[in-house]
Write an enzyme that holds these catalytic residues in place. Structure first.
Site, mmCIF file in Angstrom:
data_model
loop_
_atom_site.group_PDB
_atom_site.id
_atom_site.type_symbol
_atom_site.label_atom_id
_atom_site.label_comp_id
_atom_site.label_asym_id
_atom_site.label_seq_id
_atom_site.Cartn_x
_atom_site.Cartn_y
_atom_site.Cartn_z
ATOM 1 N N ASP A 156 2.936 3.700 1.348
ATOM 2 C CA ASP A 156 1.885 3.204 2.236
ATOM 3 C C ASP A 156 2.293 1.888 2.899
ATOM 4 O OD1 ASP A 156 -0.589 3.162 3.434
ATOM 5 O OD2 ASP A 156 -1.728 3.277 1.569
ATOM 6 N N ASP A 159 -6.587 8.371 7.817
ATOM 7 C CA ASP A 159 -7.575 8.120 6.758
ATOM 8 C C ASP A 159 -8.895 8.803 7.090
ATOM 9 O OD1 ASP A 159 -6.018 6.716 5.047
ATOM 10 O OD2 ASP A 159 -6.779 4.735 5.595
HETATM 11 C C1 DGJ Z 1 -4.508 3.611 2.858
HETATM 12 C C2 DGJ Z 1 -4.208 5.076 2.727
HETATM 13 O O1 DGJ Z 1 -4.230 5.681 3.962
HETATM 14 C C3 DGJ Z 1 -5.197 5.696 1.763
HETATM 15 O O2 DGJ Z 1 -5.019 7.078 1.702
HETATM 16 C C4 DGJ Z 1 -5.018 5.050 0.418
HETATM 17 O O3 DGJ Z 1 -3.740 5.359 -0.092
HETATM 18 C C5 DGJ Z 1 -5.204 3.549 0.528
HETATM 19 N N1 DGJ Z 1 -4.392 2.987 1.554
HETATM 20 C C6 DGJ Z 1 -4.891 2.871 -0.768
HETATM 21 O O4 DGJ Z 1 -4.945 1.517 -0.688
#
Ligand code: DGJ
Length: 729
Positions: A478, A548
């Protein structure tokens, strides 16, 4: 031969399956662009550049007023020597001058495709797959060589370009702008297409008319970004999914980029693309070289759909690498939306176990497993398991989860540092920052300075230690903020503006070393969803968390837009709870499933809270997905109805031999007294007959494509329908 040099005409002809690209050594060694489009046998007449005197022109040769570079279509135009359009590069000499003058000096044709030093790029597996030409342009006054590299993937119908600077003179040069490709089109009869958005609204298709002046698509965020993707296309005015001319440009780079489209006073159009010159410069000392990233250029004479399928095939087979490139990707359950930071080992194991029972193949432990991370305000950089949450550690958790018969995956965010972390307490200067200024936080975190070798070494070691420590076969990588106060404690003043690009080079080194040290791990990239969905990252990690935003309606646009360039095998799509966390919308399970099934499938549910009836639904979804998984991940993709144009969306997948197909239709809002709807399919063999699985009904391929497949008359919002066809012989 894909690359032909016509000595007499001084013309280079690059030929791919359906594409010709031509350029020539023009008067006095200027390097001119001649043609890009449908394949030609030759273009002797077209290669003549009209020479007329134009008012206000400046003339490199004072005795010839018909030559002004402002009117010459060029491959790599300079600033300040009579071309007043947007230049492809700009350099500063020690005396402060920013004038340079590149002329053709030599060329070399080679089989295959050399790799780009320090940068990701498309590749070949055998020398026969592609041919490359390196054209050297030289500024003889300062002894600067600029090598323009073009590769032709003949069968794949793709041309790639990149540029390398070599300073063989004896002064320091400052590169102020170093773009990777420039194409001068003969007119402005085009629309511009780009993929724009924001967090949770990535890659929406934006199509506008060209107009005089410059339109620029760019990122200054230190990442390719959710706001603008490093992709643009010029489309003929009549271009649709299935017709018309389309010229695609996609930069294989994950940092600040720019794509500029200029319509000039003569209504010609200049397109160029590369590293953003905003807040960039690079000091090139004697004997040093600078490699600019690759631009992948795809021409389609049959509309946008064909351009997309060309990108998909190239990226699926000659950009993505590693053992997972050609493997079916696992169906996963991720605990993020189920628990956020609030979990313990028992909860995680219970979710995983429930997942196994319904057929899930991989469990992913998301954020919050390390340091003292109970919220997003600490511990990034301290990659040590939190024994309060997981008393028996990662090793035991991985053992337990794999003992259920599933794989175990882990979330990491290696590029970041929390001010509240042991790492920050011991290395407060390891983040990007500038002296005496505030360090602006995003999501309570700062960004590690990956322009520094020792910081990259730390990331490689600390993350490798974690990956070695347990049976981990998947990683979600991430990156949750963009850059501010871009500066490095280690670079001298004259190199501070190199920081953002050096960061990306450091990141590529880290990703390269970690992914090759752990070839058995499937890496998925993520940047707050799809904030870094670009070909640079796909070179290291073959799939990306698309967004997301898991709301099924929003996902229609996000996924549809993403497929303009990127293959569905790279697109991760999960079902989550309703009301949706981003939109509060309640869509039905069928719609959520059918949308998520169109990529790499997974769940963000707390499966432990589900009743048996709901679990049965999930079991069936998983069985269904397994039946079409390879078609979805590796088939040819066709967009049928656009969510950007109305209430309906449809797309489909067809196997290479056209023996299998899977199509999906979505209607967002129900309408009273609506017409009966037939969805016209694409990509089938018109002469084959296809059986609709489920009903057994047989349809001609021609019938499905020309007349369409009918939808039942159903009222209601969020309606979706899928069809699976198999050819019968
Ligand atoms: C952003 C990601 O897109 C989410 O799926 C998740 O992993 C969060 N970060 C975790 O902090």
């Amino acid at each position: 031969m894909a690359i032909i040099f016509d000595e007499k005409l001084q013309l280079f002809h690059l030929q791919a399956a359906n594409t010709s690209y031509m350029m020539k050594i023009y008067r006095d060694g200027y390097f001119a662009h001649i043609y890009w489009g449908n394949k030609l046998r030759n273009a002797e007449n077209y290669a003549e550049i009209p020479e007329v005197e134009r008012a206000w022109g400046a003339h490199p040769n004072s005795d010839d007023r018909t030559l002004t570079l402002d009117c010459v279509p060029q491959e790599y135009p300079a600033y300040g020597t009579s071309d007043n359009r947007n230049p492809a590069y700009h350099i500063q000499l020690e005396n402060g001058s920013t004038i340079s003058d590149l002329r053709y000096s030599s060329h070399k044709i080679l089989k295959g495709k050399p790799a780009l030093e320090g940068l990701p790029s498309t590749y070949v597996e055998s020398l026969e797959e592609a041919e490359t030409i390196e054209i050297t342009l030289t500024d003889s006054l300062i002894k600067l060589d600029v090598i323009l590299t073009y590769t032709v993937y003949e069968k794949l119908n793709v041309i790639t370009r990149s540029v390398k600077y070599i300073n063989s003179g004896n002064e320091k040069l400052k590169l102020l702008k170093v773009l990777s490709a420039n194409v001068d089109f003969k007119n402005d009869n085009f629309d511009l297409l780009h993929l724009s958005g924001s967090w949770a609204r990535e890659r929406h298709m934006i199509r506008t008319s060209l107009r005089p002046g410059i339109q620029s698509i760019e990122s200054r965020r230190g990442a390719s970004s959710a706001q603008q993707n490093p992709f643009i296309a010029l489309l003929s005015k009549d271009a649709t999914e299935t017709n018309g001319d389309v010229y695609g440009f996609n930069l294989v780079y994950s940092g600040n980029f720019v794509a500029e489209v200029e319509v000039d006073q003569f209504f010609t159009t200049r397109v160029n693309m590369g590293i953003n010159d905003f807040d960039f410069s690079w000091l090139l000392e004697q004997g040093q070289s600078f490699q600019a990233p690759e631009v992948v250029m795809v021409y389609s004479g049959k509309g946008l759909g064909e351009m997309s399928r060309t990108y998909h095939k190239l990226y699926r087979t000659r950009l993505c690498r590693g053992q997972f490139r050609d493997k079916e990707r696992p169906i996963l359950a991720n605990n993020w939306e189920a628990t956020f930071f609030k979990f313990n080992a028992d909860k995680i194991k219970a979710i995983a176990k429930a997942g196994k029972e319904v057929g899930i193949e991989l469990f992913v432990l998301d954020d919050g497993w390390f340091g003292k991370r109970d919220a997003d305000n600490s511990s990034l950089g301290d990659w040590v398991v939190d024994r309060n949450k997981l008393p028996a550690g990662l090793v035991q958790l991985a053992k337990d989860i794999t003992s259920y018969g599933m794989e175990f995956g882990l979330w990491v965010e290696p590029e970041m540092i929390s001010p509240n972390s042991d790492l920050y307490r011991s290395h407060p200067n390891w983040c990007l920052h500038v002296p005496d200024r505030r360090r602006t936080e995003g999501r309570n975190q700062l960004i590690l300075d990956l322009s520094r070798v020792e910081v990259c070494d730390y990331v490689i070691k600390s993350i490798s230690d974690v990956l070695k420590s347990a049976k981990i076969t998947y990683v979600k990588w991430d990156m949750n903020r963009n850059m501010t106060e871009i500066g490095s404690a280690c670079l001298p003043a004259e190199r501070q503006r190199e920081t953002a690009h050096r960061y990306i080079l450091g990141l590529y080194r880290i990703m390269g070393e970690i992914t090759s040290a752990f070839p058995h791990i499937l890496f998925e990239s993520c940047s707050g969803g799809g904030g870094r969905f670009d070909p640079g990252i796909l070179y290291y990690m073959p799939q990306t968390w698309t967004s997301d935003d898991t709301d099924a309606v929003e996902r229609l646009k996000i996924q549809y837009g993403t497929t303009v360039v990127y293959p569905t095998s790279a697109m991760c799509c999960h079902i989550s709870e309703v009301p949706n966390g981003q939109t509060e919308r309640v869509t039905n399970m069928d719609m959520r499933c059918n949308v998520a099934m169109s990529g790499n499938f997974g769940y963000e549910f707390d499966l432990t809270t589900m009743g048996e009836e709901d679990k049965d639904v999930i079991r069936k979804q998983i069985e269904q997905y397994k039946e079409v998984r390879s078609l979805i991940q590796f088939g040819d993709f066709y967009r049928l109805l656009s969510p950007f144009e109305g209430n309906e969306t449809a797309w489909m997948f067809v196997s290479e031999e056209k023996k299998e197909a899977f199509a999906a239709y979505f209607r967002v809002l129900g309408r009273p007294n609506s017409p009966f709807i037939w969805v016209k399919l694409q990509g089938l063999n018109p002469n084959y007959d296809y059986r609709l699985i489920g009903t057994g009904k047989v349809y001609g391929g021609d019938e499905l494509m020309q007349a369409g497949v009918g939808l039942p008359y159903v009222l209601g919002d969020f309606y979706s329908q899928t069809w699976r066809f198999e050819a019968i012989f």
